[in-house]
Design a protein around this motif. Structure first.
Motif, PDB file in Angstrom:
ATOM      1  N   UNK B  74       8.306  81.433   0.534  1.00  0.00           N
ATOM      2  CA  UNK B  74       8.292  80.151  -0.159  1.00  0.00           C
ATOM      3  C   UNK B  74       8.439  80.352  -1.666  1.00  0.00           C
ATOM      4  N   UNK B  75       7.665  81.316  -2.194  1.00  0.00           N
ATOM      5  CA  UNK B  75       7.742  81.548  -3.643  1.00  0.00           C
ATOM      6  C   UNK B  75       9.144  82.008  -4.036  1.00  0.00           C
ATOM      7  N   UNK B  76       9.746  82.860  -3.207  1.00  0.00           N
ATOM      8  CA  UNK B  76      11.110  83.304  -3.493  1.00  0.00           C
ATOM      9  C   UNK B  76      12.078  82.134  -3.464  1.00  0.00           C
ATOM     10  N   UNK B  77      11.903  81.263  -2.487  1.00  0.00           N
ATOM     11  CA  UNK B  77      12.780  80.098  -2.358  1.00  0.00           C
ATOM     12  C   UNK B  77      12.689  79.230  -3.602  1.00  0.00           C
ATOM     13  N   UNK B  78      11.449  79.013  -4.073  1.00  0.00           N
ATOM     14  CA  UNK B  78      11.265  78.165  -5.260  1.00  0.00           C
ATOM     15  C   UNK B  78      11.984  78.796  -6.443  1.00  0.00           C
ATOM     16  N   UNK B  79      11.770  80.099  -6.627  1.00  0.00           N
ATOM     17  CA  UNK B  79      12.316  80.748  -7.817  1.00  0.00           C
ATOM     18  C   UNK B  79      13.822  80.877  -7.740  1.00  0.00           C
ATOM     19  N   UNK B 137       3.894  71.391  -7.387  1.00  0.00           N
ATOM     20  CA  UNK B 137       2.740  71.018  -6.554  1.00  0.00           C
ATOM     21  C   UNK B 137       3.098  69.885  -5.583  1.00  0.00           C
ATOM     22  N   UNK B 138       3.791  68.845  -6.099  1.00  0.00           N
ATOM     23  CA  UNK B 138       4.168  67.715  -5.249  1.00  0.00           C
ATOM     24  C   UNK B 138       5.115  68.128  -4.144  1.00  0.00           C
ATOM     25  N   UNK B 144       3.601  70.393   3.556  1.00  0.00           N
ATOM     26  CA  UNK B 144       2.310  70.765   4.102  1.00  0.00           C
ATOM     27  C   UNK B 144       1.785  72.098   3.586  1.00  0.00           C
ATOM     28  N   UNK B 145       2.047  72.402   2.322  1.00  0.00           N
ATOM     29  CA  UNK B 145       1.477  73.611   1.714  1.00  0.00           C
ATOM     30  C   UNK B 145       0.706  73.174   0.487  1.00  0.00           C
ATOM     31  N   UNK B 146      -0.624  73.224   0.552  1.00  0.00           N
ATOM     32  CA  UNK B 146      -1.395  72.822  -0.619  1.00  0.00           C
ATOM     33  C   UNK B 146      -1.406  73.977  -1.596  1.00  0.00           C
ATOM     34  N   UNK B 170      -5.699  77.732   1.339  1.00  0.00           N
ATOM     35  CA  UNK B 170      -5.731  77.674   2.796  1.00  0.00           C
ATOM     36  C   UNK B 170      -6.408  76.391   3.195  1.00  0.00           C
ATOM     37  N   UNK B 171      -5.756  75.629   4.093  1.00  0.00           N
ATOM     38  CA  UNK B 171      -6.382  74.379   4.521  1.00  0.00           C
ATOM     39  C   UNK B 171      -7.448  74.695   5.540  1.00  0.00           C
ATOM     40  N   UNK B 172      -8.553  73.968   5.520  1.00  0.00           N
ATOM     41  CA  UNK B 172      -9.641  74.291   6.455  1.00  0.00           C
ATOM     42  C   UNK B 172      -9.269  74.083   7.910  1.00  0.00           C
TER      43      UNK B 172
END
Lengths: 219, 180
Positions: B74-79, B137-138, B144-146, B170-172
């Motif tokens: 995900x981080x790679x995709x964003x960057x 963030x939005x 579904x990734x906080x 991590x979501x509970x």
């Protein structure tokens, strides 16, 4: 080759957009004399043909109008019960219009949320982990194609079974949604889409997809 | 800026100067409206958030990327894809935690601050590009990734580089039935 309708369902399963692009009109109006040779019976809130199919009037068709006046469910425009009215010889000859009952918007809302639940069940029934939900539902008269985005919005297209290029069309509808619905600052997310530009561009995309025909790109 | 229907994948370009000036005017107006830097930062973050929740669908519709299966993907995709598409720059990604849920994007070029030298003295803790944090963030929330996104270092404040930190939370509850 035709695309019948488009449905857009939000994350919670609520219908936020619906378009009937092409509805095969199969209404038939005929004049009858007493006694009526069709067998009618009440079904839900309508009076439908149970038996006696002839001349374009099929079993399952509902009574849409009597003597030109649209019926209101099981009652005529004047408020009389349809079956009683048609059982009385004094009212004949009478002209009745039969046709396929079109879904009301409430029914569409309900069916969309039911499909949303079935979609989720579909992915859970899968023997593989991380399966997608229902992508296609096939019947003998139409195919329902469904595409769920990573953000949870579902786009459903009901089309003729021979129509091709629906996958590309679903992606195109996603683009149109992200352009004309999401970029409209006055549109709130997850709410019913009431954007004129979205309507126009969607209709254009449907026409392009239909013209491409059964030899169009994609599957 | 309406597009003609039936348009293909052309990029409808507007002047970059106009965009940078618009952003600058936005921040300047917010500084006039709010006294405290934290308020301006919060406001920029909120604005970025409402941009991000809409931008994500545009990104997914046009780039047709597959679902990312890990935080580092995900981080790679964003960057590499998202920043490239929207801002024309490619920050470098590094993972900064053993748990694998904290990443930082190092921007060596930031088009938004092309014409800004340094922050004025009375606005020392202003995060000029906080809008970007809100956007990320939005966008992540809609898939579904906080995550918490903040500026770790900022060239405008005198640091060596501009660094955006993304911490995936991590979501509970189990997300399995939502992610299909």
């Amino acid at each position: 080759m035709a695309i019948f309708s488009v449905y857009v369902v939000n994350k919670a399963g609520g219908l936020i957009y619906q378009l009937d692009h092409y509805a095969p009109r199969s209404d038939t109006e005929k004049t009858f004399s007493f006694p009526l040779d069709l067998v009618l019976r009440p079904h839900d809130e309508r009076v439908v043909v149970a038996f006696g199919q002839r001349d374009g009037i099929r079993v399952g068709h509902a009574v849409l109008a009597i003597n030109g006046a649209e019926v209101n469910g099981r009652f005529t425009a004047d408020g009389k019960d349809v079956l009683e009215f048609l059982g009385n010889a004094a009212n004949y000859p009478v002209s009745i219009r039969f046709g396929r009952h079109r879904l009301s918007s409430n029914e569409k809302l309900m069916l969309a949320s039911m499909f949303h639940s079935l979609f989720a069940i579909g992915s859970q029934l899968s023997p593989e982990v991380g399966s997608s939900g229902i992508e296609m539902l096939e019947t003998d008269t139409f195919k329902l194609h469904c595409f769920q985005t990573l953000t949870g919005i579902k786009f459903m297209v009901l089309a003729d079974p021979r129509q091709t290029g629906i996958d590309a069309l679903l992606r195109k509808i996603y683009e149109i949604y992200s352009d004309f619905a999401l970029k409209n600052p006055f549109y709130s997310l997850e709410m019913p889409i009431r954007c004129e530009l979205f309507d126009q561009n969607l209709k254009l995309a449907l026409e392009v997809a239909e013209k491409a025909g059964p030899f169009g790109p994609g599957s | 800026m309406s597009r003609s229907p039936g348009r293909k994948q052309e990029n409808h370009k507007i002047s970059r100067e106009l965009f940078v000036l618009t952003y600058g005017a936005l921040v300047a107006q917010l500084c006039k409206d709010y006294e405290k830097d934290e308020d301006v930062n919060t406001c920029l973050d909120r604005m970025g958030y409402s941009i991000g929740v809409r931008l994500i669908d545009d990104f997914l519709a046009r780039s047709a990327v597959k679902k990312c299966r890990s935080y580092s993907e995900t981080a790679d995709m964003i960057a590499q894809v998202a920043f490239k598409t929207y801002l024309g720059v490619t920050p470098s990604v590094s993972c900064s935690s053993a748990a694998g849920n904290e990443f930082s994007l190092i921007l060596d070029k930031n088009p938004l601050v092309d014409f800004v030298e340094e922050l004025p003295a009375e606005r020392a803790s202003l995060c000029y590009c906080n809008l970007l944090c809100g956007v990320i963030r939005g966008a992540l929330e809609m898939v579904h990734l906080a995550a918490e996104v903040t500026f770790l270092q900022d060239r405008l404040k005198g640091d060596a580089v501009t660094e955006i930190g993304i911490t995936f939370l991590r979501k509970p509850e189990d997300r399995k039935h939502k992610r299909n």
